[in-house]
Design an enzyme around this catalytic site. Structure first.
Site, PDB file in Angstrom:
ATOM      1  N   GLU A  82     -13.022 -12.702  -9.186  1.00 25.74           N
ATOM      2  CA  GLU A  82     -12.018 -13.001 -10.638  1.00 25.74           C
ATOM      3  C   GLU A  82     -12.867 -13.103 -11.896  1.00 25.74           C
ATOM      4  O   GLU A  82     -12.269 -13.386 -12.693  1.00 25.74           O
ATOM      5  CB  GLU A  82     -11.474 -14.533 -10.039  1.00 25.74           C
ATOM      6  CG  GLU A  82     -12.414 -15.752  -9.756  1.00 25.74           C
ATOM      7  CD  GLU A  82     -13.109 -15.870  -8.509  1.00 25.74           C
ATOM      8  OE1 GLU A  82     -13.257 -14.812  -7.838  1.00 25.74           O
ATOM      9  OE2 GLU A  82     -13.141 -16.875  -7.883  1.00 25.74           O
ATOM     10  N   CYS A  93     -28.738  -8.700  -6.216  1.00 35.21           N
ATOM     11  CA  CYS A  93     -29.178  -8.863  -4.944  1.00 35.21           C
ATOM     12  C   CYS A  93     -30.457  -8.285  -4.436  1.00 35.21           C
ATOM     13  O   CYS A  93     -30.915  -8.909  -3.646  1.00 35.21           O
ATOM     14  CB  CYS A  93     -27.875  -8.539  -3.855  1.00 35.21           C
ATOM     15  SG  CYS A  93     -27.806  -7.251  -3.607  1.00 35.21           S
TER      16      CYS A  93
HETATM   17  P1  NAD Z   1     -19.615 -15.458  -4.252  1.00 38.72           P
HETATM   18  O1  NAD Z   1     -20.202 -15.781  -2.918  1.00 38.72           O
HETATM   19  O2  NAD Z   1     -19.247 -16.542  -5.069  1.00 38.72           O
HETATM   20  O3  NAD Z   1     -18.405 -14.830  -4.341  1.00 38.72           O
HETATM   21  C1  NAD Z   1     -17.976 -13.431  -3.810  1.00 38.72           C
HETATM   22  C2  NAD Z   1     -16.739 -13.408  -3.400  1.00 38.72           C
HETATM   23  O4  NAD Z   1     -16.234 -14.457  -2.626  1.00 38.72           O
HETATM   24  C3  NAD Z   1     -15.624 -13.296  -4.646  1.00 38.72           C
HETATM   25  O5  NAD Z   1     -14.847 -12.267  -4.618  1.00 38.72           O
HETATM   26  C4  NAD Z   1     -15.248 -14.738  -4.630  1.00 38.72           C
HETATM   27  O6  NAD Z   1     -13.979 -14.686  -5.130  1.00 38.72           O
HETATM   28  C5  NAD Z   1     -15.208 -15.167  -2.979  1.00 38.72           C
HETATM   29  N1  NAD Z   1     -15.214 -16.726  -2.765  1.00 38.72           N
HETATM   30  C6  NAD Z   1     -15.997 -17.374  -3.491  1.00 38.72           C
HETATM   31  N2  NAD Z   1     -16.008 -18.434  -3.223  1.00 38.72           N
HETATM   32  C7  NAD Z   1     -15.268 -18.509  -2.012  1.00 38.72           C
HETATM   33  C8  NAD Z   1     -14.866 -19.719  -1.162  1.00 38.72           C
HETATM   34  N3  NAD Z   1     -15.161 -20.846  -0.972  1.00 38.72           N
HETATM   35  N4  NAD Z   1     -13.942 -19.157  -0.085  1.00 38.72           N
HETATM   36  C9  NAD Z   1     -13.507 -17.678  -0.083  1.00 38.72           C
HETATM   37  N5  NAD Z   1     -14.117 -16.936  -0.950  1.00 38.72           N
HETATM   38  C10 NAD Z   1     -14.802 -17.294  -2.008  1.00 38.72           C
HETATM   39  O7  NAD Z   1     -20.786 -14.581  -4.733  1.00 38.72           O
HETATM   40  P2  NAD Z   1     -20.830 -14.158  -6.377  1.00 38.72           P
HETATM   41  O8  NAD Z   1     -21.455 -15.130  -7.210  1.00 38.72           O
HETATM   42  O9  NAD Z   1     -19.594 -13.383  -6.949  1.00 38.72           O
HETATM   43  O10 NAD Z   1     -22.133 -13.145  -6.212  1.00 38.72           O
HETATM   44  C11 NAD Z   1     -23.288 -13.122  -6.173  1.00 38.72           C
HETATM   45  C12 NAD Z   1     -24.057 -13.497  -4.919  1.00 38.72           C
HETATM   46  O11 NAD Z   1     -23.671 -12.438  -4.136  1.00 38.72           O
HETATM   47  C13 NAD Z   1     -25.360 -13.804  -4.845  1.00 38.72           C
HETATM   48  O12 NAD Z   1     -25.815 -14.456  -3.837  1.00 38.72           O
HETATM   49  C14 NAD Z   1     -25.935 -12.189  -4.525  1.00 38.72           C
HETATM   50  O13 NAD Z   1     -27.240 -12.321  -3.924  1.00 38.72           O
HETATM   51  C15 NAD Z   1     -24.780 -11.982  -3.705  1.00 38.72           C
HETATM   52  N6  NAD Z   1     -25.031 -10.494  -3.489  1.00 38.72           N
HETATM   53  C16 NAD Z   1     -25.319  -9.682  -2.265  1.00 38.72           C
HETATM   54  C17 NAD Z   1     -25.505  -8.655  -2.213  1.00 38.72           C
HETATM   55  C18 NAD Z   1     -26.087  -7.766  -0.900  1.00 38.72           C
HETATM   56  O14 NAD Z   1     -25.747  -6.555  -0.804  1.00 38.72           O
HETATM   57  N7  NAD Z   1     -26.573  -8.462  -0.001  1.00 38.72           N
HETATM   58  C19 NAD Z   1     -24.905  -7.561  -3.278  1.00 38.72           C
HETATM   59  C20 NAD Z   1     -24.501  -8.308  -4.289  1.00 38.72           C
HETATM   60  C21 NAD Z   1     -24.492  -9.804  -4.446  1.00 38.72           C
END
Ligand code: NAD
Length: 495
Positions: free
Chosen positions: A176, A281
């Site tokens: 979002e 990441c």
């Molecule tokens: P996030 O986990 O906060 O959010 C990811 C998704 O989950 C979003 O669509 C969000 O709306 C949803 N979300 C958030 N909180 C939620 C909840 N409580 N319940 C259900 N859904 C929820 O991650 P972010 O801040 O958007 O992205 C950064 C993170 O992603 C970092 O930890 C990064 O390392 C990781 N990442 C990992 C990879 C990989 O390939 N391993 C790639 C890119 C990013």
């Protein structure tokens, strides 16, 4: 103010939930749009559209699927600047990084264009007299993708090209924080000839995610995001009987041996730690300097930091943009305070950098003499703070990485092929770079970490992606000899 919509069944649809979330331009700190957050009914509508489109899409020939994928790939290239502009406006990364992420995403579309080859099954003739066995790969059904803010174009492209090419229909729930990019993508899919309902975008937050995980018509879930959410998505989706792959956070180490080409290693550390403001990441977050490498490496990185131009991502001179939100910037900066309190040396403090704009900026920062008990080491910082850990031996360096709970990417810098080979053999991480700081695999391989960086047994994109988005069916067939038929087919009879 513009309110960002869903894309369901081939059309833009405004949210009626009454819930919205602000979308910022991180360079200025201004709210530039609102995004409508889906309620349960809106998620259900997207899943219903995907379910209705499934039989037709599943029956579409591989040749036609491939044709649509090629057309989509060409449209994404044609509209790269439009996508990059939307991406930079909401994420903040510099335009060249936005273009780079789209390019890395396009690789996955190109891979999926080869679907007639990728879906080839196997065949065993005459396993028993007159009996053949063959395996076919069929789509799993309606699949969902839930993606993070940091690569709003590329990470969804790790998922939907293969999923759709395999004959599934797709519901994407993007972050979002930067939701616009995938509405452009949805429009391009339609222009490419994809039937309505095959690719849907539902904007939303936790409410939408929980509904996706509960919905009986969703067969598989691909998630990329932080480790706590990945873990919980993995558990819930699996408990609900869904196929799930959930990629989590990271703490990527780069070992620098004393024989490394130090200038090259420092250049690599700068781009890998501060590119996209460290919000990757696969960013290098810890440089592990072995023996005499320590002083030379710290000096070379410190000297380079003033050369990193930080500013508005739309300015072609900028090499690093702001962080995603003010809250996140303050959290990242907090590791400089806690690092100093816990005994690290703050070599470069990005808080001292001055900026013309009021956005969520933090300059590239360097912490030396970090130890594994410090918060700056234990947590995934996800910002432009590079920690240096000094150790005496290669063995200590590898042990440190293998003791870390994450295991996404890692790298070694050395001129010694034997040391590099030993490292690739014994390090516990899913992706390894040898004199390559950010070893993101090309689309023909698959992406994924180990340990707390990924949950589920299948990595994302490449062949593992095709595996995840298909289920196999094994057919055992017996055909009597044609001569045994009662109807005269023109074969000589056996009798
Ligand atoms: P996030 O986990 O906060 O959010 C990811 C998704 O989950 C979003 O669509 C969000 O709306 C949803 N979300 C958030 N909180 C939620 C909840 N409580 N319940 C259900 N859904 C929820 O991650 P972010 O801040 O958007 O992205 C950064 C993170 O992603 C970092 O930890 C990064 O390392 C990781 N990442 C990992 C990879 C990989 O390939 N391993 C790639 C890119 C990013």
């Amino acid at each position: 103010m513009n309110t960002i919509e869903h894309y369901i069944d081939g059309a833009f649809v405004a949210s009626t939930s009454g819930n919205t979330s602000p979308v910022f331009n991180p360079a200025t700190g201004d709210v530039i749009a609102e995004v409508g957050l889906a309620n349960i009914d809106e998620v259900d509508a997207a899943i219903a559209a995907a379910k209705a489109a499934l039989p037709g899409w599943r029956a579409t020939s591989l040749a036609r699927r491939s044709e649509i994928l090629f057309a989509f790939r060409n449209l994404v290239i044609e509209h790269k600047d439009e996508i990059a502009a939307a991406l930079t406006a909401e994420h903040g990364k510099v335009l060249s990084d936005s273009a780079g992420e789209i390019q890395r995403g396009i690789e996955n579309i190109e891979f999926a264009c080869g679907i007639p080859e990728l879906l080839k099954g196997s065949f065993s003739e005459q396993v028993s007299t007159g009996i053949d066995v063959f395996e076919i790969r069929q789509p799993v059904g309606v699949v969902a993708g839930i993606t993070p803010f940091n690569f709003p174009a590329m990470v969804p492209m790790w998922m939907y090209p293969n999923a759709i090419a395999c004959g599934n229909t797709f519901v994407l729930k993007p972050s979002e924080k930067d939701p616009s990019v995938n509405n452009i993508v949805a429009r391009l899919w339609t222009e490419a000839g994809l039937p309505a309902g095959v690719f849907n975008v539902v904007q939303g937050d936790r409410v939408a995610v929980e509904r996706i995980l509960d919905h009986p018509d969703v067969a598989a879930v691909s998630f990329v995001g932080s480790t706590p959410i990945a873990k919980s998505i993995y558990a819930t989706a699996a408990a609900n009987g869904k196929r799930v792959q959930a990629l989590g956070g990271a703490k990527n180490h780069m070992i620098v041996l004393p024989d490394a080409e130090m200038e090259g290693a420092a250049d690599a550390a700068i781009s890998a730690a501060y590119g996209s403001a460290g919000e990757r990441c696969m960013a290098i977050s810890v440089a592990v300097a072995v023996g005499s490498a320590g002083d030379a490496l710290v000096k070379a990185i410190e000297e380079r930091i003033p050369g990193v131009t930080v500013g508005d991502g739309t300015n072609p001179a900028s090499e690093m943009g702001p962080l995603i939100t003010g809250e996140h910037r303050d959290k990242v900066a907090g590791y400089l305070t806690s690092g100093a309190e816990q005994g690290a040396t703050v070599v470069v403090d990005g808080r001292n950098m001055e900026f013309d704009l009021n956005g969520f900026f933090l300059g590239p920062s360097l912490l030396d003499n970090v130890t594994t008990d410090m918060d700056a080491y234990k947590d995934e910082i996800f910002g432009p703070v590079l920690s240096i850990i000094r150790v005496d031996t290669y063995e200590e360096a590898v042990q440190l990485i293998n003791d870390n709970p994450y295991g996404n990417g890692t790298a070694i810098f050395t001129r010694d092929g034997g040391a590099a080979r030993r490292f690739q053999f014994e390090v516990e991480a899913g992706m390894v770079g040898i004199n390559v700081p950010v070893p993101v695999p090309v689309a023909a391989y698959s992406f994924g970490g180990w340990n707390s960086s990924a949950f589920g047994d299948t990595h994302i994109y490449g062949k593992e992606g095709v595996h995840f988005y298909t289920r196999t069916k094994v057919v055992t067939s017996r055909w009597p000899d044609p001569g045994t038929s009662n109807i005269d087919l023109g074969f000589p009879t056996n009798t």
